[in-house]
Design a protein around this motif. Structure first.
Motif, PDB file in Angstrom:
ATOM      1  N   SER A  16      60.313  40.479  44.166  1.00 24.64           N
ATOM      2  CA  SER A  16      59.399  40.026  42.927  1.00 24.64           C
ATOM      3  C   SER A  16      57.993  40.485  43.367  1.00 24.64           C
ATOM      4  O   SER A  16      57.320  40.046  44.250  1.00 24.64           O
ATOM      5  CB  SER A  16      59.611  38.719  42.739  1.00 24.64           C
ATOM      6  OG  SER A  16      58.530  37.984  41.910  1.00 24.64           O
ATOM      7  N   LEU A  17      57.412  41.474  42.637  1.00 18.53           N
ATOM      8  CA  LEU A  17      56.041  42.099  42.898  1.00 18.53           C
ATOM      9  C   LEU A  17      55.159  42.264  41.746  1.00 18.53           C
ATOM     10  O   LEU A  17      55.893  42.632  40.373  1.00 18.53           O
ATOM     11  CB  LEU A  17      56.221  43.566  43.683  1.00 18.53           C
ATOM     12  CG  LEU A  17      57.126  43.460  44.833  1.00 18.53           C
ATOM     13  CD1 LEU A  17      57.805  44.784  45.066  1.00 18.53           C
ATOM     14  CD2 LEU A  17      56.144  43.098  46.163  1.00 18.53           C
ATOM     15  N   ALA A  18      53.934  42.093  41.753  1.00 14.30           N
ATOM     16  CA  ALA A  18      53.135  42.005  40.710  1.00 14.30           C
ATOM     17  C   ALA A  18      51.928  42.552  41.167  1.00 14.30           C
ATOM     18  O   ALA A  18      51.072  42.248  42.112  1.00 14.30           O
ATOM     19  CB  ALA A  18      53.102  40.788  39.932  1.00 14.30           C
ATOM     20  N   LEU A  19      51.197  43.492  40.190  1.00 15.13           N
ATOM     21  CA  LEU A  19      49.639  44.103  40.352  1.00 15.13           C
ATOM     22  C   LEU A  19      49.059  43.369  39.107  1.00 15.13           C
ATOM     23  O   LEU A  19      49.314  43.801  38.015  1.00 15.13           O
ATOM     24  CB  LEU A  19      49.537  45.573  40.212  1.00 15.13           C
ATOM     25  CG  LEU A  19      50.036  46.330  41.292  1.00 15.13           C
ATOM     26  CD1 LEU A  19      51.643  46.499  41.148  1.00 15.13           C
ATOM     27  CD2 LEU A  19      49.395  47.598  41.498  1.00 15.13           C
ATOM     28  N   ASP A  20      48.091  42.428  39.197  1.00 13.86           N
ATOM     29  CA  ASP A  20      47.322  41.674  38.263  1.00 13.86           C
ATOM     30  C   ASP A  20      46.175  42.791  37.843  1.00 13.86           C
ATOM     31  O   ASP A  20      44.931  42.887  38.651  1.00 13.86           O
ATOM     32  CB  ASP A  20      46.835  40.431  38.760  1.00 13.86           C
ATOM     33  CG  ASP A  20      46.591  39.413  37.736  1.00 13.86           C
ATOM     34  OD1 ASP A  20      46.042  39.735  36.671  1.00 13.86           O
ATOM     35  OD2 ASP A  20      46.707  38.256  38.039  1.00 13.86           O
ATOM     36  N   LEU A  21      45.961  43.403  36.665  1.00 14.09           N
ATOM     37  CA  LEU A  21      45.078  44.240  36.316  1.00 14.09           C
ATOM     38  C   LEU A  21      43.905  43.546  35.832  1.00 14.09           C
ATOM     39  O   LEU A  21      44.196  42.790  34.822  1.00 14.09           O
ATOM     40  CB  LEU A  21      45.555  45.469  35.496  1.00 14.09           C
ATOM     41  CG  LEU A  21      46.699  46.076  36.038  1.00 14.09           C
ATOM     42  CD1 LEU A  21      46.927  47.602  35.277  1.00 14.09           C
ATOM     43  CD2 LEU A  21      46.365  46.746  37.681  1.00 14.09           C
ATOM     44  N   VAL A  22      42.796  43.938  36.021  1.00 14.05           N
ATOM     45  CA  VAL A  22      41.377  43.049  35.503  1.00 14.05           C
ATOM     46  C   VAL A  22      40.526  44.071  35.180  1.00 14.05           C
ATOM     47  O   VAL A  22      40.547  45.301  35.379  1.00 14.05           O
ATOM     48  CB  VAL A  22      41.012  42.187  36.785  1.00 14.05           C
ATOM     49  CG1 VAL A  22      41.830  41.169  37.127  1.00 14.05           C
ATOM     50  CG2 VAL A  22      40.464  42.977  38.139  1.00 14.05           C
ATOM     51  N   HIS A  23      39.487  43.589  34.367  1.00  9.37           N
ATOM     52  CA  HIS A  23      38.174  44.285  33.957  1.00  9.37           C
ATOM     53  C   HIS A  23      37.398  44.430  35.222  1.00  9.37           C
ATOM     54  O   HIS A  23      37.316  43.149  36.202  1.00  9.37           O
ATOM     55  CB  HIS A  23      37.382  43.703  32.849  1.00  9.37           C
ATOM     56  CG  HIS A  23      38.054  43.737  31.656  1.00  9.37           C
ATOM     57  ND1 HIS A  23      38.086  45.151  31.025  1.00  9.37           N
ATOM     58  CD2 HIS A  23      38.931  42.988  30.967  1.00  9.37           C
ATOM     59  CE1 HIS A  23      38.860  44.723  29.845  1.00  9.37           C
ATOM     60  NE2 HIS A  23      39.280  43.646  29.912  1.00  9.37           N
ATOM     61  N   SER A  24      37.013  45.394  35.690  1.00  3.82           N
ATOM     62  CA  SER A  24      36.110  45.799  36.937  1.00  3.82           C
ATOM     63  C   SER A  24      35.483  44.554  37.306  1.00  3.82           C
ATOM     64  O   SER A  24      34.639  43.966  36.510  1.00  3.82           O
ATOM     65  CB  SER A  24      35.246  46.803  36.835  1.00  3.82           C
ATOM     66  OG  SER A  24      36.201  48.097  36.762  1.00  3.82           O
ATOM     67  N   ASP A  25      35.269  44.108  38.670  1.00  5.01           N
ATOM     68  CA  ASP A  25      34.441  42.946  39.378  1.00  5.01           C
ATOM     69  C   ASP A  25      34.603  41.809  38.541  1.00  5.01           C
ATOM     70  O   ASP A  25      33.632  40.909  38.416  1.00  5.01           O
ATOM     71  CB  ASP A  25      33.036  43.391  39.133  1.00  5.01           C
ATOM     72  CG  ASP A  25      32.653  44.538  40.261  1.00  5.01           C
ATOM     73  OD1 ASP A  25      33.374  44.655  41.159  1.00  5.01           O
ATOM     74  OD2 ASP A  25      32.089  45.250  40.007  1.00  5.01           O
ATOM     75  N   SER A  26      35.760  41.396  38.066  1.00 11.49           N
ATOM     76  CA  SER A  26      35.874  40.328  37.287  1.00 11.49           C
ATOM     77  C   SER A  26      37.570  39.748  37.598  1.00 11.49           C
ATOM     78  O   SER A  26      38.233  40.717  37.985  1.00 11.49           O
ATOM     79  CB  SER A  26      35.628  40.222  35.905  1.00 11.49           C
ATOM     80  OG  SER A  26      36.949  40.686  35.325  1.00 11.49           O
ATOM     81  N   ARG A  27      38.033  38.474  37.118  1.00 10.95           N
ATOM     82  CA  ARG A  27      39.370  38.401  37.380  1.00 10.95           C
ATOM     83  C   ARG A  27      39.819  38.319  35.631  1.00 10.95           C
ATOM     84  O   ARG A  27      41.017  37.508  35.543  1.00 10.95           O
ATOM     85  CB  ARG A  27      39.713  36.927  37.805  1.00 10.95           C
ATOM     86  CG  ARG A  27      39.333  37.106  39.412  1.00 10.95           C
ATOM     87  CD  ARG A  27      39.792  36.170  40.051  1.00 10.95           C
ATOM     88  NE  ARG A  27      39.369  36.185  41.419  1.00 10.95           N
ATOM     89  CZ  ARG A  27      39.623  35.175  42.446  1.00 10.95           C
ATOM     90  NH1 ARG A  27      40.249  34.215  42.381  1.00 10.95           N
ATOM     91  NH2 ARG A  27      38.978  35.510  43.862  1.00 10.95           N
ATOM     92  N   GLU A  28      39.135  38.835  34.442  1.00 15.53           N
ATOM     93  CA  GLU A  28      39.497  38.859  33.350  1.00 15.53           C
ATOM     94  C   GLU A  28      40.945  39.907  33.102  1.00 15.53           C
ATOM     95  O   GLU A  28      40.617  41.058  33.695  1.00 15.53           O
ATOM     96  CB  GLU A  28      38.286  39.463  32.581  1.00 15.53           C
ATOM     97  CG  GLU A  28      37.186  38.572  32.188  1.00 15.53           C
ATOM     98  CD  GLU A  28      37.663  37.039  31.535  1.00 15.53           C
ATOM     99  OE1 GLU A  28      38.224  37.101  30.369  1.00 15.53           O
ATOM    100  OE2 GLU A  28      37.685  36.249  31.984  1.00 15.53           O
ATOM    101  N   PRO A  29      41.628  39.402  32.590  1.00 12.09           N
ATOM    102  CA  PRO A  29      42.993  40.163  32.166  1.00 12.09           C
ATOM    103  C   PRO A  29      42.506  41.635  31.565  1.00 12.09           C
ATOM    104  O   PRO A  29      41.616  41.600  30.563  1.00 12.09           O
ATOM    105  CB  PRO A  29      43.853  39.411  31.229  1.00 12.09           C
ATOM    106  CG  PRO A  29      43.279  37.978  31.611  1.00 12.09           C
ATOM    107  CD  PRO A  29      41.945  38.074  31.822  1.00 12.09           C
TER     108      PRO A  29
END
Lengths: 495, 495
Positions: A392-405
């Motif tokens: 069970s693996l995940a890459l959480d993609l964000v806007h650069s330099d933030s944790r915004e989805p």
């Protein structure tokens, strides 16, 4: 005379914009003949072969016809590594299962006990701790969770449900009411108490800001508060339901101490504890048979999804004799016998999980993939946390330099992976998380191929979604993997 | 710490007293090996062979392992004619279906479109009238009806459901709330409006007391009244759901004009009409593909049960594009694709229904059985109405010279039939009705055997449940069937 439809609601899921099957208007429903499955062999070489013109295929319009192991084949003959068939634990076209299926001659349970049901009950119960000895078989995780909630309501006399925000427990109307997709359309009959997901990456209590060992305990305070409120208003705690790995919300593993604290609290209020093992059960984590075992707790009801029968429509609810008696005084037990063929398949699944080295494979291949993928969070500024347990693996993609989805980046990556013949899933409330939930038989070679292609795709994505930044020496080498430091705690790796 | 269970509720169904599977305590779970299915051949001779000691087997403790056509075999090797597997339309171990199953290599729909799903949609839609063109595939009739109710609520914005008392639409918590087994335990969230079953035998408006042609119209007044009440209280009509043959309540066919009147009324209030074709669909009546066709109406939503895949876990909801769009704006369509194997089986079922003479068989064998069974209502004073359409047949057992349900007699008959190697079902709210819902491939020879054994059993039952009465000449002959008059309208035959 039918009324005009009401104003269209904003789709909650990225999938929602797809029209339903409508053969009258949709020309895509002319299906080419399916190629013979015996020809299937996925490319796992490092050359990343791509058929000419493959890029033009939109994943949302793809159609599949056959498969073998972790490889599936589209109707146009292209082969893909399947990282989404989470229920097909032992791979497509599993030979032992196909043999088993062919030996079954009874097509329904005729409302009476079938030998397969009895044998499956015995096997399943042997895998669970006491007092979980009563099995009910249904057809899907939706029905399983629906039944579990009904059981809890019958037993406690309370319909108060405590569940995690944005979780997904199924598609029956009751499950929708407590699930991620819930909306005003489904009403609020069942008394719903949601608590925030104990997400140590994006939640209100984060690693780095608080001691890691206290995060689970801190999040459990939300449940304690809800229980306190229910009781102080002279209501009664009914059930607490959650997944040990919250799959649809983005493959989030519960932090340590969370379940221990929550279970203690809910039990002290005579509530029923439901562990939804649809995703985390039967070896997904590589270490344990069930997700809850990691946290040293025992639920009152365990729900098991279609993984039980390698993707065939069979699911189960296992509970104590005491709780079972209550529900069978109201609904006939004979509705919950399972069909003989699916039960036979489930017996084969449990046997193979027990006798083959599947769990060892999950640990080995899962560990390798997590290490490989974790490097991307250091290398690409739009890749946030990389997390996982087993396969069970995940890459959480964000806007650069933030944790915004970063929903658009995730859609881009999914499509580009598809063009490179790897099918990955989107998860998270904003569908901004790239998830990998392959069959447990994913080979090391296939995992290497997935990691390589992910690296290529992320490099491509960087041109669109990454902040312009100075190239490191690593990135100038031919090796597409950086030679940087690998964390000792990859699943906690953050940017 | 778990609470003590609340006071046990009186079981609603005769099945309910059976304990759930509990391998720790139940010694009956030592399963003998299943005999080879190739040896199966049911006795259909008129000698009524009975294995020595067979009488001691309690039907509630029987366990089955294999089958072929309409014959199933218990784990102890005894063969029975199966008159209960209503979903196994084309019989157990149907060769074409077994071949089909074996060719499928993809074990789940991988969240993307499978060729079988697309093809099945096209075939199914071709069997339904416009505008029913959008198909959703689920795993059971429970899920199908649950989804249909959710669709209706989404589309109309109203959760007001009108349904028949004592009907059975499934086992999800929402279905239970509108179903026969509903109880205070399940709460009353969904706004439920029940109307009496239009039962011309035992209901408030009966044949013999009112003109036959007016009974349906008279019963429809209940629905009109409910609609009027809803609107007059400024609420809104949501959905009307019913089965064209009310199966669990005792195989009751809707009287003529009932649906026509009800549909007109509900449509005039912008309500959604759901036809639950779980039982009546796909040829059960012999005359039509769908139960609603007899009444010259077109529903907004049709639900189809596991008969679609010969008992395998596949069910469907078919509706208009307009209604479908509304639900897919909220829940992802990709949850409703069906699994590839069940879809392949369904394609084989539809092909066989189309190409073979199954419906002709239903008409012929059904007509014969109805004629034979109808005589029992004249011959035995504890046999009330005998009714049926195609291969949906029922004997309504009563206390002599009344229409009071005779539950004990029905249990006796079911057990005695079982001892004569015929499995029949109990239906009706009081489980006082003997139902026959065999696979549609029941042979004439098997039907003759069923009729003969029923005659023997009823003679035996008469000694216990019949009023002592003068024997007619007929009953003194060797022929166990009376030579009396056969009604021209057997399905309306009454005592």
């Amino acid at each position: 005379m039918l009324p005009e439809p009401m104003d269209s609601t904003t789709p909650i899921s990225g999938h929602c914009s797809v029209n339903v099957v409508n053969v009258e208007e949709d020309p895509s429903f002319v299906i080419p003949p399916s190629p013979s499955p015996t020809t299937i062999k996925a490319s796992t070489s490092h050359e990343s072969p791509r058929s000419p013109g493959l890029r033009s295929v939109d994943i949302r319009k793809a159609s599949f016809g056959s498969g073998k192991g972790c490889v599936i084949q589209s109707t146009s003959g292209v082969q893909y590594i399947d990282c989404v068939s989470k229920d097909v634990l032992l791979g497509h076209a599993n030979l032992k299962i196909m043999e088993t299926t062919n030996q079954q001659t009874l097509s329904s349970n005729v409302g009476l006990l079938h030998t397969n049901t009895a044998e499956l009950t015995r096997r399943l119960v042997s895998l669970l701790p006491a007092p979980l000895t009563a099995c009910f078989f249904v057809n899907s995780y939706s029905e399983a969770n629906d039944l579990a909630l009904t059981m809890a309501a019958c037993y406690t006399g309370s319909e108060e449900v405590i569940c995690l925000e944005k979780a997904d427990h199924g598609k029956t109307s009751t499950c929708l009411k407590i699930s991620r997709d819930r909306s005003p359309h489904f009403g609020k009959c069942r008394v719903l108490n949601t608590v925030p997901i104990p997400d140590s990456y994006r939640g209100k209590i984060r690693e780095g800001e608080f001691p890691v060992d206290d995060i689970g305990w801190m999040y459990s305070g939300d449940v304690k508060e809800v229980c306190h409120n229910i009781v102080s208003e002279s209501r009664k705690v009914g059930a607490f339901i959650c997944e040990p790995i919250i799959h649809q919300a983005g493959h989030i593993s519960l932090p340590d101490r969370y379940l221990t604290e929550v279970y203690r609290c809910v039990q002290s209020h005579q509530g029923i504890l439901i562990s939804d093992e649809t995703y985390s059960g039967l070896g997904r984590t590589g270490d344990f048979t069930w997700g809850f075992q990691k946290y040293d707790v025992i639920p009152d009801i365990v729900t098991i999804g279609k993984g039980l029968a390698n993707g065939h429509p069979l699911a189960a609810v296992v509970t104590s004799k005491e709780i079972a008696k209550k529900i069978t005084s109201i609904v006939s037990y004979y509705n919950f016998l399972g069909d003989p063929i699916s039960c036979a398949i489930a017996l084969s699944v449990l046997e193979q999980l027990d006798e083959t080295k599947v769990l060892e494979n999950v640990r080995k291949v899962g560990k390798y993939l997590l290490l490989k993928l974790s490097q991307f969070s250091e290398r690409f500024d739009f890749v946030g946390q990389v997390r996982g347990q087993g396969l069970s693996l995940a890459l959480d993609l964000v806007h650069s330099d933030s944790r915004e989805p970063n929903t658009v980046a995730a859609q881009f990556v999914r499509q580009k992976m598809f063009e490179r013949q790897v099918v990955v899933e989107l998860s998270g409330f904003h569908r901004s998380i790239i998830g990998l939930s392959p069959p447990l038989v994913l080979t090391m070679q296939e995992a290497m191929s997935v990691a390589l292609k992910m690296s290529e795709v992320l490099q491509e994505a960087e041109k669109v979604f990454g902040r312009k930044r100075q190239k490191s020496d690593d990135e100038n080498t031919d090796d597409c993997f950086p030679k940087g430091h690998i964390s000792n705690h990859p699943k906690r790796m953050r940017r």
